[in-house]
Design a protein around this motif. Sequence first.
Motif, PDB file in Angstrom:
ATOM      1  N   THR A 196      28.524  60.575  47.009  1.00 33.54           N
ATOM      2  CA  THR A 196      29.600  59.689  47.464  1.00 33.54           C
ATOM      3  C   THR A 196      30.707  59.696  46.407  1.00 33.54           C
ATOM      4  OG1 THR A 196      27.840  58.360  48.463  1.00 33.54           O
ATOM      5  CG2 THR A 196      30.041  57.398  48.417  1.00 33.54           C
ATOM      6  N   VAL A 206      41.240  48.195  40.297  1.00 35.16           N
ATOM      7  CA  VAL A 206      40.603  48.687  41.522  1.00 35.16           C
ATOM      8  C   VAL A 206      40.433  47.604  42.580  1.00 35.16           C
ATOM      9  CG1 VAL A 206      39.380  50.550  40.370  1.00 35.16           C
ATOM     10  CG2 VAL A 206      38.256  48.339  40.603  1.00 35.16           C
ATOM     11  N   TRP A 263      35.944  45.926  31.161  1.00 33.27           N
ATOM     12  CA  TRP A 263      35.725  45.910  32.603  1.00 33.27           C
ATOM     13  C   TRP A 263      36.785  45.087  33.335  1.00 33.27           C
ATOM     14  CZ3 TRP A 263      34.838  47.572  37.033  1.00 33.27           C
ATOM     15  CH2 TRP A 263      34.549  46.743  38.126  1.00 33.27           C
ATOM     16  N   LEU A 318      30.374  43.451  41.654  1.00 36.34           N
ATOM     17  CA  LEU A 318      31.582  44.289  41.736  1.00 36.34           C
ATOM     18  C   LEU A 318      31.534  45.386  40.669  1.00 36.34           C
ATOM     19  CD1 LEU A 318      34.468  41.766  42.485  1.00 36.34           C
ATOM     20  CD2 LEU A 318      33.483  43.487  44.018  1.00 36.34           C
ATOM     21  N   HIS A 319      31.054  45.036  39.490  1.00 37.29           N
ATOM     22  CA  HIS A 319      30.957  46.046  38.434  1.00 37.29           C
ATOM     23  C   HIS A 319      29.987  47.152  38.839  1.00 37.29           C
ATOM     24  CE1 HIS A 319      29.808  47.524  34.248  1.00 37.29           C
ATOM     25  NE2 HIS A 319      31.061  47.859  34.423  1.00 37.29           N
ATOM     26  N   PHE A 320      28.797  46.754  39.315  1.00 30.85           N
ATOM     27  CA  PHE A 320      27.812  47.775  39.675  1.00 30.85           C
ATOM     28  C   PHE A 320      28.259  48.574  40.899  1.00 30.85           C
ATOM     29  CE2 PHE A 320      25.250  45.435  36.685  1.00 30.85           C
ATOM     30  CZ  PHE A 320      24.577  46.462  36.045  1.00 30.85           C
ATOM     31  N   ARG A 380      35.422  60.114  50.208  1.00 29.79           N
ATOM     32  CA  ARG A 380      34.278  59.796  49.330  1.00 29.79           C
ATOM     33  C   ARG A 380      33.260  60.926  49.340  1.00 29.79           C
ATOM     34  NH1 ARG A 380      35.881  58.304  46.221  1.00 29.79           N
ATOM     35  NH2 ARG A 380      34.350  57.048  45.157  1.00 29.79           N
ATOM     36  N   TYR A 408      31.362  49.297  41.545  1.00 31.70           N
ATOM     37  CA  TYR A 408      32.378  50.234  41.054  1.00 31.70           C
ATOM     38  C   TYR A 408      31.742  51.449  40.388  1.00 31.70           C
ATOM     39  CZ  TYR A 408      35.879  52.290  38.013  1.00 31.70           C
ATOM     40  OH  TYR A 408      36.687  53.177  37.365  1.00 31.70           O
ATOM     41  N   ILE A 409      30.756  51.207  39.525  1.00 33.61           N
ATOM     42  CA  ILE A 409      30.205  52.358  38.820  1.00 33.61           C
ATOM     43  C   ILE A 409      29.282  53.183  39.722  1.00 33.61           C
ATOM     44  CG2 ILE A 409      30.378  51.254  36.541  1.00 33.61           C
ATOM     45  CD1 ILE A 409      27.017  51.986  37.796  1.00 33.61           C
ATOM     46  N   ALA A 410      28.711  52.563  40.758  1.00 33.71           N
ATOM     47  CA  ALA A 410      27.774  53.302  41.619  1.00 33.71           C
ATOM     48  C   ALA A 410      28.485  54.376  42.430  1.00 33.71           C
ATOM     49  CB  ALA A 410      27.041  52.346  42.553  1.00 33.71           C
ATOM     50  N   SER A 411      29.589  54.026  43.072  1.00 39.25           N
ATOM     51  CA  SER A 411      30.281  55.035  43.890  1.00 39.25           C
ATOM     52  C   SER A 411      31.756  54.705  44.080  1.00 39.25           C
ATOM     53  CB  SER A 411      29.595  55.180  45.251  1.00 39.25           C
ATOM     54  OG  SER A 411      29.689  53.979  45.977  1.00 39.25           O
ATOM     55  N   GLY A 412      32.311  53.849  43.241  1.00 39.45           N
ATOM     56  CA  GLY A 412      33.719  53.483  43.396  1.00 39.45           C
ATOM     57  C   GLY A 412      33.916  52.687  44.676  1.00 39.45           C
ATOM     58  N   THR A 413      35.105  52.798  45.239  1.00 41.72           N
ATOM     59  CA  THR A 413      35.406  52.073  46.474  1.00 41.72           C
ATOM     60  C   THR A 413      34.760  52.789  47.666  1.00 41.72           C
ATOM     61  OG1 THR A 413      37.419  53.380  46.693  1.00 41.72           O
ATOM     62  CG2 THR A 413      37.601  51.295  45.540  1.00 41.72           C
ATOM     63  N   ALA A 458      27.382  58.841  37.967  1.00 40.68           N
ATOM     64  CA  ALA A 458      26.458  57.719  37.762  1.00 40.68           C
ATOM     65  C   ALA A 458      25.008  58.176  37.878  1.00 40.68           C
ATOM     66  CB  ALA A 458      26.758  56.601  38.772  1.00 40.68           C
ATOM     67  N   ILE A 476      38.152  47.522  45.848  1.00 41.65           N
ATOM     68  CA  ILE A 476      36.741  47.648  45.483  1.00 41.65           C
ATOM     69  C   ILE A 476      35.847  46.727  46.313  1.00 41.65           C
ATOM     70  CG2 ILE A 476      36.865  45.957  43.582  1.00 41.65           C
ATOM     71  CD1 ILE A 476      34.763  49.160  43.565  1.00 41.65           C
ATOM     72  N   GLN A 477      36.388  45.630  46.824  1.00 43.86           N
ATOM     73  CA  GLN A 477      35.543  44.712  47.588  1.00 43.86           C
ATOM     74  C   GLN A 477      35.410  45.135  49.046  1.00 43.86           C
ATOM     75  OE1 GLN A 477      36.318  40.658  46.477  1.00 43.86           O
ATOM     76  NE2 GLN A 477      34.747  39.838  47.827  1.00 43.86           N
ATOM     77  N   GLN A 521      32.267  59.807  41.378  1.00 42.65           N
ATOM     78  CA  GLN A 521      31.736  58.655  40.641  1.00 42.65           C
ATOM     79  C   GLN A 521      30.222  58.573  40.813  1.00 42.65           C
ATOM     80  OE1 GLN A 521      33.314  56.538  38.526  1.00 42.65           O
ATOM     81  NE2 GLN A 521      31.367  55.526  38.135  1.00 42.65           N
ATOM     82  N   GLU A 522      29.733  58.744  42.045  1.00 43.42           N
ATOM     83  CA  GLU A 522      28.283  58.694  42.247  1.00 43.42           C
ATOM     84  C   GLU A 522      27.609  59.857  41.535  1.00 43.42           C
ATOM     85  OE1 GLU A 522      25.867  57.168  45.842  1.00 43.42           O
ATOM     86  OE2 GLU A 522      26.014  59.320  46.175  1.00 43.42           O
TER      87      GLU A 522
END
Lengths: 482, 482
Positions: A175, A98, A91, B334-336, A320, B338-343, A182, B145-146, A178-179
């Motif tokens: 979205t 990213v 990670w 940040l990890h969640f 997105r 990223y995996i939820a919908s990226g940026t 997931a 990502i943030q 990726q969404e």
Amino acid sequence: MKRYAQLAATLGERIEQGLYRPGDRLPSVRALSEEHGVSISTVQQAYRVLEDDGLVEPRPKSGYFVPERRELPPMPAMTRPAQRPVDVSQWDQVLEQVRRAPGGDFVQLGRGTPDIASPSLKPLQRAMVHAARRTDLQSLGYEGIQGSLPLREQIARLMLDSGCQVPPSEIVITTGCQEALAITLRAICEPGDIIAIDSPSFHGAMQALKAYGLKALEIPTDPTNGISLEALELAMEQWPVKLILLTPNCNNPLGYIMPDARKRALLTLAARYDVPILEDDVYGELAYAFPRPRSIKSFDTDDRVLLASSFSKTVAPGLRTGWVVPGRYLDRILHFKYIASGTCAPQPQMALAEFVGGGHYEPHIRRMRAQYQRHRDLMTEWVGRYFPEGARVTRPRGGFMLWVEFDPQFDSVRLNQELRRDNVQVAAGNIFSASGKYRNCIRMNYSNRDLPLIEAAVRKVGACAGRLTAELREQQAEPLPA
Amino acid sequence: MKRYAQLAATLGERIEQGLYRPGDRLPSVRALSEEHGVSISTVQQAYRVLEDDGLVEPRPKSGYFVPERRELPPMPAMTRPAQRPVDVSQWDQVLEQVRRAPGGDFVQLGRGTPDIASPSLKPLQRAMVHAARRTDLQSLGYEGIQGSLPLREQIARLMLDSGCQVPPSEIVITTGCQEALAITLRAICEPGDIIAIDSPSFHGAMQALKAYGLKALEIPTDPTNGISLEALELAMEQWPVKLILLTPNCNNPLGYIMPDARKRALLTLAARYDVPILEDDVYGELAYAFPRPRSIKSFDTDDRVLLASSFSKTVAPGLRTGWVVPGRYLDRILHFKYIASGTCAPQPQMALAEFVGGGHYEPHIRRMRAQYQRHRDLMTEWVGRYFPEGARVTRPRGGFMLWVEFDPQFDSVRLNQELRRDNVQVAAGNIFSASGKYRNCIRMNYSNRDLPLIEAAVRKVGACAGRLTAELREQQAEPLPA
């Protein structure tokens, strides 16, 4: 820029663009001097620059020629990941990639951004403005949870090109892809489940496995034909695989297109073990050959395949906007979609429905395919020219990513650290493996239309990789300490 | 529209807007006839319409008066949910509510859409156009990502109003508050964990509990002061609570603001059991009183509170832009994320940074607060006028939602089914409980600026609720079958 440098750049560009082909004789010094209104010595100086760059070669008494194309670098071999279920790691490396916001002088070869500066996207920007200006204000309110119907109608139409007949009522807007990945993983799997994946494989999907406590079973994968069905079958005999997750078309990161016969064979295998398949088609529309390859979903007769995709690679990632065709899992997918982020933003959906429905998508995608194919050839050539000997390179049949394999001991994480000084970043290969394999590989993006910029960046990567390789070989040549 | 009807509408509007207060004498028939250039009998007819609507009352020999305001309907009592951890249900009801796309003649009182037609949002639409037109094309590419730094700077500034000093580096932009809640739950909890929540509580958060296999422990909640600390303490003694999740300010659906002393006491209690608090502040900015109430986060000295919010209720839900302040959980969040919908999509972030940074947010929010407070008074009055006797109504101190409690046996799910014929929908109360309690309650949205439209809808809801209540009372009056 000095006049000779300017002339060298102009000539170099013509060669890169293929106006002069390998083996062609280039214009004489005198002709160029007249054409450009510069002195003979300026032209000679320009040719010397091009000679240094390896772009022209002088032949005594004959003038300057475009060198014969060197043989393409060799392809990587079939991958050999650890064939047991593992927890996903890496990670920190993904985050590094990213975290950075776009902008500045930084050349990002590591991320999957397509060419968003193409003039064929002008109608999209207009459509975004139209959507923002709508007097019914629908761009500010909530959409329905399944997403815009006009957009789903356009997606259903586009999916016909991959051999899929799917009604808009079976598509769920997400979205980004990726969404879609997931929520599909969540809808099908429970923590601890084993997921078989092609290897190397997209890090976003693998990090989702990590987040949900799933285990990755990486299957050997051939850079030309895709996932090894033989290895997959062995793995499925041995392990209770819950789901097969793969990107058969214009694979990320390897660029292959799985042959149709193998797609069918995969379906047969999945049916035998009664396992669903999650097919990531996000690059499928960017195959260089026309018509685009068929999706596995298009061969699916027993509602076994869930297809996830998006407009992030074909149009623009900033929208997105992706989708999933969840088949029998529709109800569960709607639940996970709702809890993941509620309904999707209406404005990009309106803009995309206008862009695709207005006939702007097809010419755009044709243009992108041709551009990416041209860029693939160029970047392959640059790798051959600037990278250390022994580097192996994929031959992508679509998309905009090149995968380069170095010596087994090569450290791409360190490469990326060193490249910071050069303001360049590539994707380190280990983020494409659940267990951190492929650390001796990198992935580079060739979508950018600013060719001199990316050539310069590739050259820097090559120089840096060359230093690291030389260091490595020196160490290996050293006698072991007594 | 006939002239008398037009005049009645004009007068009715003036009364609704408070130009004439309860007890005021209205203009004489002659004066109105002259002012509007209509006949005496037209004015008399208009007053008759208003009399039928209960908006004016004639007093012999004195003329027409605005009726004294009837007493406000009584408030609901402290809630009494089942005080044991339960699995969340009611997804079908939630889906029914979020499935329908906007548009048409349908009046949706059930969803949490703010007034997006306010003229104070014009600068937002302009900002969206600017973002779409940017020549650097950043609205089409990937953000970090943030999330956008300029937007995080504006959010940090706005959060000062709730007493929070948070640097932009500790804010993570999300796809609406829903994603903020979902990834926070995932970052902190494991399947099977028990989450203490106020009750009734937002269905999106509860459905996220369901999706992640968490158990809801619903705590009795007072419609004036919020979650019962006494009950919460008892529950924490008895059960291993992993997280406290609540909406202390302008609560959805009850509208209360938890007093500061209770916020502090809650923090003390959470510290005693070393449990984190997830604070949903999505309506906090819409408190009618100025300055806005403090967040629990603002009293937090040991990094125990994670705050989630968004612009969905204050500006526009279609932007899908929220945020979370995750404190010590930043890396996991940040990890969640990223995996939820990226940026997140860049364009709405740019537009919001321009809207807030350009000074358009404060006047907009002031205007919305005043409007929603006015609408609360109106809708409360309409409920008093049109709803069956015995209905209890909350007295929201912010936001734009009214909660109505009917007889214990009342069925709000059936109410919603019957209301389909009327093209109206409310939120059935049972979706605000993990175990389907509050089926005798409904939530209605009063944000819409089209007052005649929502008055007509409330009237229809009241008539339908009246029929169901009468039916119920008839059944209860019937002797038991022999």
